[in-house]
Design a protein around this motif. Structure first.
Motif, PDB file in Angstrom:
ATOM      1  N   GLU A 279      -4.038  -3.485  56.571  1.00  0.00           N
ATOM      2  CA  GLU A 279      -5.502  -4.167  56.901  1.00  0.00           C
ATOM      3  C   GLU A 279      -5.759  -5.218  55.916  1.00  0.00           C
ATOM      4  N   ALA A 280      -6.324  -6.489  56.101  1.00  0.00           N
ATOM      5  CA  ALA A 280      -6.738  -7.280  55.160  1.00  0.00           C
ATOM      6  C   ALA A 280      -7.959  -7.671  55.024  1.00  0.00           C
ATOM      7  N   PHE A 281      -8.582  -7.982  54.022  1.00  0.00           N
ATOM      8  CA  PHE A 281     -10.218  -8.242  53.962  1.00  0.00           C
ATOM      9  C   PHE A 281     -10.368  -9.634  53.187  1.00  0.00           C
ATOM     10  N   ASP A 282     -11.270 -10.213  53.824  1.00  0.00           N
ATOM     11  CA  ASP A 282     -11.917 -11.385  52.827  1.00  0.00           C
ATOM     12  C   ASP A 282     -10.574 -12.577  52.553  1.00  0.00           C
ATOM     13  N   ASN A 283     -11.153 -13.888  52.901  1.00  0.00           N
ATOM     14  CA  ASN A 283     -10.343 -15.089  52.794  1.00  0.00           C
ATOM     15  C   ASN A 283      -8.726 -14.932  53.163  1.00  0.00           C
ATOM     16  N   VAL A 284      -8.833 -14.197  54.260  1.00  0.00           N
ATOM     17  CA  VAL A 284      -7.541 -13.811  54.813  1.00  0.00           C
ATOM     18  C   VAL A 284      -6.797 -15.029  55.614  1.00  0.00           C
ATOM     19  N   ARG A 285      -5.498 -15.069  55.337  1.00  0.00           N
ATOM     20  CA  ARG A 285      -5.156 -16.408  55.867  1.00  0.00           C
ATOM     21  C   ARG A 285      -3.506 -15.870  56.049  1.00  0.00           C
ATOM     22  N   ILE A 286      -2.921 -16.416  57.403  1.00  0.00           N
ATOM     23  CA  ILE A 286      -1.653 -16.338  57.753  1.00  0.00           C
ATOM     24  C   ILE A 286      -1.123 -17.521  57.761  1.00  0.00           C
ATOM     25  N   GLU A 287       0.190 -17.824  57.135  1.00  0.00           N
ATOM     26  CA  GLU A 287       0.923 -18.811  57.237  1.00  0.00           C
ATOM     27  C   GLU A 287       2.414 -18.412  57.940  1.00  0.00           C
ATOM     28  N   GLN A 288       2.906 -19.466  58.988  1.00  0.00           N
ATOM     29  CA  GLN A 288       4.092 -19.252  59.685  1.00  0.00           C
ATOM     30  C   GLN A 288       4.573 -20.662  59.554  1.00  0.00           C
ATOM     31  N   GLY A 289       5.657 -20.693  58.683  1.00  0.00           N
ATOM     32  CA  GLY A 289       6.218 -22.091  58.263  1.00  0.00           C
ATOM     33  C   GLY A 289       5.218 -22.930  57.910  1.00  0.00           C
ATOM     34  N   ASP A 290       5.304 -24.482  58.087  1.00  0.00           N
ATOM     35  CA  ASP A 290       4.449 -25.331  57.701  1.00  0.00           C
ATOM     36  C   ASP A 290       3.817 -25.728  59.008  1.00  0.00           C
ATOM     37  N   THR A 291       3.791 -25.172  59.957  1.00  0.00           N
ATOM     38  CA  THR A 291       3.030 -25.839  61.361  1.00  0.00           C
ATOM     39  C   THR A 291       1.869 -25.073  61.812  1.00  0.00           C
ATOM     40  N   LEU A 292       1.843 -23.707  61.308  1.00  0.00           N
ATOM     41  CA  LEU A 292       0.696 -22.596  61.770  1.00  0.00           C
ATOM     42  C   LEU A 292       0.069 -22.001  60.588  1.00  0.00           C
ATOM     43  N   TYR A 293      -1.343 -21.930  60.768  1.00  0.00           N
ATOM     44  CA  TYR A 293      -2.020 -21.384  59.763  1.00  0.00           C
ATOM     45  C   TYR A 293      -3.230 -20.660  60.484  1.00  0.00           C
ATOM     46  N   ILE A 294      -3.563 -19.316  60.099  1.00  0.00           N
ATOM     47  CA  ILE A 294      -4.735 -18.602  60.640  1.00  0.00           C
ATOM     48  C   ILE A 294      -5.404 -18.192  59.772  1.00  0.00           C
ATOM     49  N   TYR A 295      -6.769 -18.390  59.795  1.00  0.00           N
ATOM     50  CA  TYR A 295      -7.909 -17.902  58.695  1.00  0.00           C
ATOM     51  C   TYR A 295      -8.958 -16.753  59.599  1.00  0.00           C
ATOM     52  N   GLY A 296      -9.342 -16.207  58.637  1.00  0.00           N
ATOM     53  CA  GLY A 296     -10.436 -15.097  59.169  1.00  0.00           C
ATOM     54  C   GLY A 296     -11.064 -14.261  58.139  1.00  0.00           C
ATOM     55  N   ASP A 297     -11.877 -13.481  58.435  1.00  0.00           N
ATOM     56  CA  ASP A 297     -12.619 -12.525  57.565  1.00  0.00           C
ATOM     57  C   ASP A 297     -11.782 -11.063  57.458  1.00  0.00           C
ATOM     58  N   TYR A 298     -11.024 -10.731  58.684  1.00  0.00           N
ATOM     59  CA  TYR A 298     -10.464  -9.514  58.561  1.00  0.00           C
ATOM     60  C   TYR A 298      -9.105  -9.676  59.568  1.00  0.00           C
ATOM     61  N   LEU A 299      -8.240  -8.897  59.011  1.00  0.00           N
ATOM     62  CA  LEU A 299      -6.810  -8.822  59.803  1.00  0.00           C
ATOM     63  C   LEU A 299      -6.451  -7.279  59.909  1.00  0.00           C
ATOM     64  N   LYS A 300      -5.832  -6.963  60.966  1.00  0.00           N
ATOM     65  CA  LYS A 300      -5.124  -5.841  61.102  1.00  0.00           C
ATOM     66  C   LYS A 300      -3.743  -6.223  61.771  1.00  0.00           C
ATOM     67  N   TYR A 301      -2.601  -5.868  60.949  1.00  0.00           N
ATOM     68  CA  TYR A 301      -1.401  -6.353  61.330  1.00  0.00           C
ATOM     69  C   TYR A 301      -0.135  -5.410  61.604  1.00  0.00           C
ATOM     70  N   ASN A 302       0.361  -5.225  62.577  1.00  0.00           N
ATOM     71  CA  ASN A 302       1.371  -4.046  63.011  1.00  0.00           C
ATOM     72  C   ASN A 302       2.748  -4.715  62.482  1.00  0.00           C
ATOM     73  N   GLY A 303       3.392  -4.370  61.886  1.00  0.00           N
ATOM     74  CA  GLY A 303       4.823  -4.840  61.421  1.00  0.00           C
ATOM     75  C   GLY A 303       5.744  -4.325  62.596  1.00  0.00           C
ATOM     76  N   ASN A 304       5.544  -3.407  63.184  1.00  0.00           N
ATOM     77  CA  ASN A 304       6.570  -3.033  64.272  1.00  0.00           C
ATOM     78  C   ASN A 304       6.427  -4.000  65.468  1.00  0.00           C
ATOM     79  N   THR A 305       5.197  -4.126  65.959  1.00  0.00           N
ATOM     80  CA  THR A 305       4.975  -5.245  67.142  1.00  0.00           C
ATOM     81  C   THR A 305       4.987  -6.510  66.871  1.00  0.00           C
ATOM     82  N   SER A 306       4.729  -6.840  65.473  1.00  0.00           N
ATOM     83  CA  SER A 306       4.439  -8.192  64.966  1.00  0.00           C
ATOM     84  C   SER A 306       3.278  -8.732  65.615  1.00  0.00           C
TER      85      SER A 306
END
Length: 515
Positions: free
Chosen positions: A67-94
């Motif tokens: 679980e991630a909080f505040d200034n959350v950012r996901i980067e996949q390669g150099d073409t996809l960026y996702i920003y938000g306040d809260y993230l829940k990420y499951n490494g098993n299901t991706s």
């Protein structure tokens, strides 16, 4: 979770662990859960080739989630960026669940243009490379802005899918829909549910088809309708190609073009409409309907054309195998023209006209209307008129030129000039008294209650009366007499009947006479 109609990469991947790349500090939560680590400050996670950033987080080792909080950012390669306040990420299901002030940016490798998604509730499936929102959101590209309750986007294919209260906003038009697909590279919107496209040049109603928002060309199906800028004309067909920029539409199968101001309808299985020029034509079972009065006119021809003249007037042209029906008048000819400006209908090449019991034909026929009511009929060159009085007797008029005048829709006077001839069968107490034949330069017949009440001619001539017993087929009819009733449309359905003149009824070639 709603079913995703778009396809992505669904290949099974080996489960890998989430790694902590960096954190300013972290604390094991032994008292609460020894499997949980709390991380603080400039945090970076990596899962496969995807990086995740935040200010603070919980990492659950056994479950391989975070679980991630505040200034959350996901980067996949150099073409996809996702920003938000809260993230829940499951490494098993991706699968990433991003919440509050979510913004996804996808940069096109081809063009460098950015597609941006805005929402507060966003899920992203890394395996399928598909992201979706389900509680309202927006996708914006270089040309359009799309909003809906549910929406999903594939960074691989650039395909987006929208459901419920869909709105595509373009500088030139607005598209509202129930269900829509859209490609951010091609700028083509695929209509999958009831939709309306509104602009300053007209309105489109469709439930299936596609619309190129870049070129503003569209292909519409399932009885779609295009309404003109002035709202007075509309075209509907089983399928239709339409260019909003040019205002040109081509319609296929069961086309109906309705002008609600002039009260005219054009139908057929193929139609063409140029709105700026006010031009339309129809072919393949083409039909023209004029319904300005209680008694509508139905007309069929191989090809029909309609053109706007001036502000409100129309010119209608019909070509080949023309047949028309109205309760008070019917006709056939090879070609026809009608102009609402002067209210004159022109019939060309072997025209035949019927009014109640009267039949008229000649080289050319002109019908003059007064507020959709027949005012007079002009038969030009080789004029012939007949009145059927019973199955074997016909009153007949023949000459170079014929004028028929009407009063309140009823024939009131006939004038025939140029080698005029008549055959008339007087009736006394319901019985024919003989055959009256007259020849003169000019003959005028006054008619009342559909019966001749006065016959005048000049110069003065003597009529020839022949008793009924002395009649034979040769002297019962004027030369070139024909009863064309077998060609006559007797109903609005009859205009589509294929009728051909009998060989013996086709007039021989003759030199054209000029007025």
């Amino acid at each position: 979770m709603q079913q995703n109609p778009l396809q992505g990469n669904t290949g099974n991947k080996k489960v890998t662990k989430i790694f902590v790349v960096h954190a300013d500090s972290f604390v094991y939560q032994e008292a609460v859960n020894p499997d949980v680590r709390a991380l603080y400050g400039n945090i970076t996670f990596r899962h496969d080739s995807t990086y995740m950033y935040c200010d603070s987080a919980y990492l659950y080792g056994t479950n391989n989630t975070l679980e991630a909080f505040d200034n959350v950012r996901i980067e996949q390669g150099d073409t996809l960026y996702i920003y938000g306040d809260y993230l829940k990420y499951n490494g098993n299901t991706s699968i990433a669940e991003m919440r509050e002030n979510v913004r996804m940016e996808n940069i096109s490798a081809k063009t460098g243009r950015i597609v941006t998604l805005f929402t507060d509730h966003f899920n992203y499936d890394r395996n399928k490379n598909i992201g979706y929102y389900f509680d309202g959101g927006m996708i914006v590209d270089s040309l359009n802005e799309l909003t809906s309750v549910y929406g999903q986007y594939s960074p691989d294919t650039k395909d987006a899918f929208f459901k419920e209260t869909v709105r595509l906003k373009n500088p030139q038009f607005v598209l509202t829909s129930d269900t829509l697909e859209y490609n951010t590279e091609t700028k083509i919107a695929t209509i999958l549910g009831p939709s309306v496209i509104e602009s300053d040049s007209g309105t489109i109603y469709s439930s299936r088809g596609w619309y190129n928002t870049l070129t503003e060309e569209s292909m519409l199906y399932d009885r779609s309708t295009v309404v003109s800028k002035d709202k007075f004309k509309n075209m509907t067909a089983d399928s239709m190609f339409y260019n909003r920029l040019t205002g040109i539409a081509e319609a296929y199968q069961n086309m109906v073009l309705n002008d609600t101001v002039k009260k005219v309808i054009l139908t057929g299985h193929y139609g063409f409409f140029n709105d700026p020029d006010g031009y339309a034509f129809s072919t393949d079972s083409a039909q023209f309907i004029e319904y300005s009065q209680g008694d509508s006119l139905f007309l069929h021809a191989d090809t029909l054309q309609m053109r706007t003249i001036g502000e409100n007037d129309r010119e209608i042209k019909a070509f080949h195998n023309v047949r028309f029906f109205r309760s008070d008048i019917q006709g056939v000819c090879d070609s026809m023209q009608f102009n609402t400006q002067d209210s004159i209908l022109y019939m060309y090449k072997n025209p035949i006209l019927w009014n109640t019991g009267y039949q008229m034909w000649g080289d050319t026929i002109q019908i003059f209307f007064n507020d959709s009511t027949i005012d007079r009929i002009h038969v030009i060159n080789y004029a012939f008129a007949t009145e059927k009085v019973d199955t074997t007797y016909f009153n007949q008029l023949k000459g170079r030129d014929l004028m028929a005048y009407f009063s309140q829709g009823e024939l009131s006077r006939i004038e025939i000039s140029g080698n005029a001839e008549t055959i008339y069968y007087p009736v006394d107490n319901g019985a024919f008294t003989g055959r009256n034949k007259t020849e003169s330069s000019y003959i005028a017949i006054t008619i009342k209650n559909r019966k001749p009440v006065r016959i005048a001619w000049r110069p003065q001539t003597n009529a020839q009366m022949l008793p009924i017993p002395d009649l034979n087929p040769e002297n019962k009819f004027l030369k070139d007499f024909v009863d064309f009733d077998y060609l006559r449309p007797h109903s609005k359905q009859d205009i589509f009947l294929k009728t051909v003149r009998k060989t013996e009824d086709v007039p021989p070639p003759r030199r054209k006479r000029y007025q």
